[in-house]
Write a protein that holds these residues in place. Structure first.
Motif, short mmCIF file in Angstrom:
data_model
loop_
_atom_site.label_atom_id
_atom_site.label_comp_id
_atom_site.label_asym_id
_atom_site.label_seq_id
_atom_site.Cartn_x
_atom_site.Cartn_y
_atom_site.Cartn_z
N ASP A 148 14.62 56.26 64.65
CA ASP A 148 15.78 55.83 65.43
C ASP A 148 16.95 56.80 65.34
O ASP A 148 18.03 56.53 65.85
N ASP A 149 16.74 57.94 64.65
CA ASP A 149 17.76 58.99 64.53
C ASP A 149 19.02 58.52 63.81
O ASP A 149 20.11 59.03 64.05
N ARG A 150 18.88 57.58 62.90
CA ARG A 150 20.03 57.12 62.14
C ARG A 150 20.10 57.82 60.78
O ARG A 150 19.09 58.10 60.15
N VAL A 151 21.34 58.09 60.35
CA VAL A 151 21.56 58.77 59.07
C VAL A 151 21.30 57.80 57.92
O VAL A 151 21.70 56.63 57.98
N PRO A 152 20.62 58.23 56.85
CA PRO A 152 20.42 57.36 55.69
C PRO A 152 21.76 56.95 55.08
O PRO A 152 22.66 57.76 54.88
N SER A 153 21.90 55.65 54.83
CA SER A 153 23.13 55.11 54.24
C SER A 153 22.81 53.78 53.58
O SER A 153 21.67 53.29 53.66
N LEU A 154 23.81 53.18 52.93
CA LEU A 154 23.59 51.89 52.29
C LEU A 154 23.24 50.82 53.32
O LEU A 154 22.41 49.93 53.04
N LEU A 155 23.81 50.89 54.50
CA LEU A 155 23.53 49.90 55.53
C LEU A 155 22.28 50.24 56.32
O LEU A 155 21.52 49.34 56.70
N ASN A 156 22.05 51.53 56.58
CA ASN A 156 20.88 51.93 57.36
C ASN A 156 19.62 52.02 56.52
O ASN A 156 18.51 51.95 57.06
N GLY A 157 19.78 52.18 55.21
CA GLY A 157 18.62 52.41 54.36
C GLY A 157 18.18 53.86 54.43
O GLY A 157 18.85 54.72 55.02
N GLY A 158 17.05 54.19 53.83
CA GLY A 158 16.51 55.54 53.88
C GLY A 158 17.02 56.46 52.80
O GLY A 158 16.69 57.66 52.79
N LEU A 159 17.81 55.94 51.84
CA LEU A 159 18.31 56.79 50.78
C LEU A 159 17.22 57.20 49.80
O LEU A 159 17.38 58.18 49.06
#
Length: 246
Positions: A148-159
């Motif tokens: 989805d081209d979202r940056v990893p973050s606490l809200l987006n996850g992916g860290l």
């Protein structure tokens, strides 16, 4: 006969005196004519006769009342510690965190650091969405961004995709910078400005230019802190990257 001639001569003399020219001054009426010695009336300057409304200047208790009110929140008094000497100081401290000058310097030090970090993040967030997959593809690595081209973050996850070594390096560098800043702040230098690490590349030499640079930095930093918070909320709510929505 002689009496008749004398009477006729007297009559002619009397009648002829009626047509004799009278003196000029005798015909003048002081009520209708001005005297020859009358002085001319003074000329009035129209520009000088124009009335100018006075400028109202606050003084006394009115000026003191204006000076004691907060510039950012005019309905609240200005906090005592916020004297307006620091760049960007508009008297905003509604919760009263800064109770002394030492507190104010500590909070300004933290604000400047967060502002600089936010400016880097506000630029790096959209750039990572644009170049992450391209760089990963060129280097034969797995992209950090999801589908989805979202940056990893606490809200987006992916860290979890980020290497632990990266976090150790970031925390170590941040700790060194913070210790260096605390040592400079607690030194004997009375001219220390919060966030001043001694870097002078592109920094103006005159006082006016320095104040302008300090004001620009704190304003852009505050805007960047709001922007990076908005990026995180926007991607969490919309489930799309910031760049994809622009």
């Amino acid at each position: 006969m002689m009496k008749s001639l004398s009477f006729a001569f007297a009559f002619l003399a009397a009648t002829s005196s009626a047509f004799a020219p009278t003196q000029r001054n005798a015909l003048k009426n002081p009520a209708l004519y001005m005297s020859d010695t009358t002085e001319p009336a003074p000329i009035v300057d129209e520009a000088a006769s124009i009335e100018v409304e006075p400028t109202i200047v606050a003084s006394g208790s009115s000026a003191a009342a204006v000076a004691t009110m907060s510039q950012s929140l005019p309905f609240l008094p200005r906090p005592a510690a916020l004297t307006g000497e620091l760049a960007g100081d508009v008297g905003f401290d509604p919760l009263g965190f800064a109770k002394s000058e030492a507190d104010l310097m500590n909070y300004r030090e933290a604000e400047v650091k967060h502002a600089r970090l936010a400016m880097l993040a506000a630029a790096g967030w959209p750039l990572s969405e644009v170049f992450d997959k391209k760089i990963a593809l060129a280097m034969g690595m797995e992209p950090i961004l999801g589908s989805d081209d979202r940056v990893p973050s606490l809200l987006n996850g992916g860290l979890g995709k980020i290497s632990p070594a990266y976090w150790v390096g970031c925390i170590g560098a941040a700790a060194l910078i913070d210790i260096f800043g605390q040592l400079r702040m607690k030194g004997d230098n009375k001219d220390y400005i919060p966030g001043d690490f001694g870097l002078r590349l592109g920094y103006p030499a005159n006082e006016e230019g320095q104040k302008r640079m300090q004001l620009a930095e704190i304003k852009n930093g505050r805007l960047a802190m709001i922007a990076i918070f908005a990026f995180a909320i926007q991607e969490f709510v919309s489930k799309q990257g910031v760049v994809d929505e622009t």
